[in-house]
Motif scaffolding. Structure first.
Motif, PDB file in Angstrom:
ATOM      1  N   LYS A  99       0.927  -1.267   0.020  1.00  0.00           N
ATOM      2  CA  LYS A  99      -0.070   0.076  -0.033  1.00  0.00           C
ATOM      3  C   LYS A  99       0.998   1.171   0.005  1.00  0.00           C
ATOM      4  O   LYS A  99       0.617   2.225  -0.907  1.00  0.00           O
ATOM      5  CB  LYS A  99      -0.837  -0.065   1.121  1.00  0.00           C
ATOM      6  CG  LYS A  99      -1.679  -1.148   1.623  1.00  0.00           C
ATOM      7  CD  LYS A  99      -2.400  -0.773   2.873  1.00  0.00           C
ATOM      8  CE  LYS A  99      -1.626  -0.691   4.242  1.00  0.00           C
ATOM      9  NZ  LYS A  99      -0.950  -1.664   4.448  1.00  0.00           N
ATOM     10  N   GLY A 100       1.645   1.216   0.763  1.00  0.00           N
ATOM     11  CA  GLY A 100       2.416   2.558   1.152  1.00  0.00           C
ATOM     12  C   GLY A 100       3.354   2.961   0.154  1.00  0.00           C
ATOM     13  O   GLY A 100       3.276   3.947  -0.528  1.00  0.00           O
ATOM     14  N   THR A 101       4.216   1.737  -0.503  1.00  0.00           N
ATOM     15  CA  THR A 101       5.002   2.097  -1.644  1.00  0.00           C
ATOM     16  C   THR A 101       4.057   2.626  -2.877  1.00  0.00           C
ATOM     17  O   THR A 101       4.326   3.449  -3.622  1.00  0.00           O
ATOM     18  CB  THR A 101       5.350   0.738  -1.926  1.00  0.00           C
ATOM     19  OG1 THR A 101       6.467   0.112  -0.834  1.00  0.00           O
ATOM     20  CG2 THR A 101       6.373   0.954  -3.168  1.00  0.00           C
ATOM     21  N   MET A 104       2.417  -9.541  -8.907  1.00  0.00           N
ATOM     22  CA  MET A 104       2.499  -8.491  -9.646  1.00  0.00           C
ATOM     23  C   MET A 104       3.650  -7.662  -9.224  1.00  0.00           C
ATOM     24  O   MET A 104       3.577  -7.125  -8.030  1.00  0.00           O
ATOM     25  CB  MET A 104       1.158  -7.692  -9.573  1.00  0.00           C
ATOM     26  CG  MET A 104       0.058  -8.035 -10.347  1.00  0.00           C
ATOM     27  SD  MET A 104      -1.330  -7.159  -9.777  1.00  0.00           S
ATOM     28  CE  MET A 104      -1.390  -5.860 -11.049  1.00  0.00           C
TER      29      MET A 104
HETATM   30  O1  CDP Z   1       2.239  -0.094   3.210  1.00  0.00           O
HETATM   31  P1  CDP Z   1       2.574  -1.752   3.267  1.00  0.00           P
HETATM   32  O2  CDP Z   1       2.899  -2.113   4.623  1.00  0.00           O
HETATM   33  O3  CDP Z   1       1.250  -2.233   2.712  1.00  0.00           O
HETATM   34  O4  CDP Z   1       3.595  -2.304   2.320  1.00  0.00           O
HETATM   35  P2  CDP Z   1       5.003  -1.570   1.701  1.00  0.00           P
HETATM   36  O5  CDP Z   1       5.750  -1.142   2.770  1.00  0.00           O
HETATM   37  O6  CDP Z   1       4.582  -0.473   0.824  1.00  0.00           O
HETATM   38  O7  CDP Z   1       5.595  -2.785   0.752  1.00  0.00           O
HETATM   39  C1  CDP Z   1       6.235  -3.803   1.667  1.00  0.00           C
HETATM   40  C2  CDP Z   1       7.483  -4.236   0.334  1.00  0.00           C
HETATM   41  O8  CDP Z   1       6.788  -4.984  -0.605  1.00  0.00           O
HETATM   42  C3  CDP Z   1       8.047  -3.081   0.112  1.00  0.00           C
HETATM   43  O9  CDP Z   1       9.391  -3.344   0.104  1.00  0.00           O
HETATM   44  C4  CDP Z   1       7.709  -3.123  -1.565  1.00  0.00           C
HETATM   45  O10 CDP Z   1       9.000  -2.586  -2.319  1.00  0.00           O
HETATM   46  C5  CDP Z   1       7.308  -4.476  -2.008  1.00  0.00           C
HETATM   47  N1  CDP Z   1       6.401  -4.877  -3.022  1.00  0.00           N
HETATM   48  C6  CDP Z   1       6.724  -5.603  -3.973  1.00  0.00           C
HETATM   49  O11 CDP Z   1       7.747  -6.309  -3.926  1.00  0.00           O
HETATM   50  N2  CDP Z   1       5.868  -5.920  -4.955  1.00  0.00           N
HETATM   51  C7  CDP Z   1       4.607  -5.228  -5.047  1.00  0.00           C
HETATM   52  N3  CDP Z   1       3.611  -5.547  -6.000  1.00  0.00           N
HETATM   53  C8  CDP Z   1       4.158  -4.669  -3.785  1.00  0.00           C
HETATM   54  C9  CDP Z   1       5.263  -4.262  -2.984  1.00  0.00           C
END
Ligand code: CDP
Ligand code: CDP
Length: 222
Positions: free
Chosen positions: A17-19, A205
């Motif tokens: 979500k955050g990313t 994805m």
């Molecule tokens: O905000 P949230 O806790 O939902 O997650 P995040 O910190 O944005 O993402 C967790 C990790 O998953 C980050 O290192 C993103 O780069 C990675 N990610 C990914 O590899 N592929 C995706 N489709 C989404 C996130």
């Protein structure tokens, strides 16, 4: 500011979500709200004072703090009473405390206006658990971003290791499942897709594909 479009991105921990929300906001030139960071700042403030939300007198103090939390978002920094807590809020300990505080309805209410203040032209991308259901129910687009627990735990481990820290997959996985359970089973604003949310499972994805999908949906609606 009800004319100001909001894109709500909700979902479980480490779903991306955050990313994704930050990238969509940057691409569209929109404001960005990381609502979890606000819960995490409160958690850090609570830990600093050594308060325990299970002790009723402490809980009253925590509820009062929530309504007047001196938090500021400045470029890449998150400040609590002027002190940089950007790193402190990202620990798993802060995440666990945040999710314990997040079950308290009065805490959620106290943090509500602070989140709504982020709604400013030309638009807002907000990520969290209840952006579409409670904080911005009139969002033009509501996305529920998810991925399997296995994939999310793997991503979290990589993220921690990339910061040069050690991460134990089993501990991360267990903590993630426990936090999912607490977030899903609480009475107020439980973690679940709202009726009008588009569910996106991004287990397989890459990030840019998730971002493109959400921007396509946004383009159809704004
Ligand atoms: O905000 P949230 O806790 O939902 O997650 P995040 O910190 O944005 O993402 C967790 C990790 O998953 C980050 O290192 C993103 O780069 C990675 N990610 C990914 O590899 N592929 C995706 N489709 C989404 C996130
Ligand atoms: O990054 P991650 O998804 O692990 O957590 P976060 O989004 O930073 O949120 C930390 C905790 O705050 C979550 O486990 C939720 O319990 C709570 N939270 C919430 O209840 N409502 C929100 N809108 C955002 C976070």
């Amino acid at each position: 500011n009800s004319d100001c479009p909001v894109i709500a991105i909700d979902g479980p921990t480490a779903s991306g979500k955050g990313t994704v929300a930050a990238l969509v906001a940057a691409n569209l030139g929109y404001q960005y709200l990381d609502s979890g960071a606000i819960y995490r700042v409160l958690a850090v403030a609570v830990a600093k004072l050594g308060l325990n939300p299970e002790i009723p007198a402490n809980l009253l103090q925590i509820i009062a703090m929530a309504a007047n939390l001196p938090v500021q978002f400045q470029a890449d920094q998150v400040l609590l009473g002027g002190e940089d807590v950007s790193d402190a809020i990202r620990t798993e300990v802060a995440g666990v405390m945040a999710s314990r505080l997040a079950v308290v309805p009065e805490v959620r209410n106290g943090l509500l206006q602070r989140q709504r203040d982020f709604r400013q032209m030309p638009g807002l991308v907000a990520d969290g658990r209840d952006m579409g259901s409670v904080v911005f129910p009139d969002s033009v687009l509501k996305v529920f971003l998810t991925a399997s627990a296995q994939v999310r735990a793997e991503r979290r481990v990589k993220q921690i290791e990339a910061r040069g820290q050690k991460a134990d997959f089993q501990i991360i996985y267990n903590d993630l499942v426990a936090r999912d359970k607490r977030d899903s089973e609480r009475a107020v604003a439980p973690l679940k897709p709202c009726d009008d949310a588009l569910v996106l499972d991004c287990s397989n994805m890459p990030i840019d594909q998730v971002v493109a999908t959400i921007q396509n949906w946004a383009r159809e609606r704004i």
